[in-house]
Design a protein around this motif. Structure first.
Motif, PDB file in Angstrom:
ATOM      1  N   CYS A  19       0.890  -1.200  -0.090  1.00 56.09           N
ATOM      2  CA  CYS A  19      -0.071   0.022   0.025  1.00 56.09           C
ATOM      3  C   CYS A  19       0.908   1.387   0.037  1.00 56.09           C
ATOM      4  CB  CYS A  19      -0.930  -0.059   1.306  1.00 56.09           C
ATOM      5  SG  CYS A  19      -1.877   1.465   1.537  1.00 56.09           S
TER       6      CYS A  19
ATOM      7  N   CYS B 208      -0.185   3.578   3.413  1.00 58.62           N
ATOM      8  CA  CYS B 208       0.164   3.176   4.912  1.00 58.62           C
ATOM      9  C   CYS B 208       1.195   2.014   5.078  1.00 58.62           C
ATOM     10  CB  CYS B 208      -0.841   2.464   5.630  1.00 58.62           C
ATOM     11  SG  CYS B 208      -1.499   0.892   5.120  1.00 58.62           S
TER      12      CYS B 208
ATOM     13  N   CYS C  70      -6.226  -2.203   0.455  1.00 60.11           N
ATOM     14  CA  CYS C  70      -5.464  -2.594   1.563  1.00 60.11           C
ATOM     15  C   CYS C  70      -6.021  -2.883   3.002  1.00 60.11           C
ATOM     16  CB  CYS C  70      -4.908  -1.242   1.731  1.00 60.11           C
ATOM     17  SG  CYS C  70      -3.744  -1.164   3.211  1.00 60.11           S
TER      18      CYS C  70
ATOM     19  N   CYS D 108      -5.464  -0.090   5.745  1.00 57.66           N
ATOM     20  CA  CYS D 108      -6.243   1.102   5.673  1.00 57.66           C
ATOM     21  C   CYS D 108      -7.432   1.208   5.067  1.00 57.66           C
ATOM     22  CB  CYS D 108      -5.286   2.302   5.296  1.00 57.66           C
ATOM     23  SG  CYS D 108      -4.904   2.224   3.488  1.00 57.66           S
TER      24      CYS D 108
HETATM   25 ZN   LIG Z   1      -2.895   0.971   3.361  1.00 58.18          ZN
END
Ligand SMILES: [Zn+2]
Length: 73
Positions: free
Chosen positions: A36, A39, A55, A58
């Motif tokens: 990702c 994050c 993801c 997040c």
């Molecule tokens: Zn993420």
């Protein structure tokens, strides 16, 4: 995180010594790891050309495959 740092994180997570070693390993696979870009959450298996996987960390569709991030595809 920069593309370089994202790739280094995935390589370290997969036990590879270098980013290049990881990319060579996955270059011909049908599924590859992704990460990702928001994050840094890692997904172990996504399509090699995927750049909008969801993801788990997040919840946004910002997981890109390592081959996409590296510019191989
Ligand atoms: Zn993420």
């Amino acid at each position: 995180m920069s593309a370089k740092h994202l790739l280094q994180k995935v390589a370290a997570d997969g036990g590879f010594a270098t980013t290049m070693e990881m990319l060579e390993h996955y270059a011909i696979d049908s599924v590859v790891p992704g990460i990702c870009i928001i994050c840094g959450g890692i997904d172990d298996s996504i399509e090699p050309d995927r750049e909008d996987a969801c993801c788990d960390e997040c919840g946004t569709d910002t997981v890109k495959s390592v081959l996409v991030i590296a510019g191989v595809i």
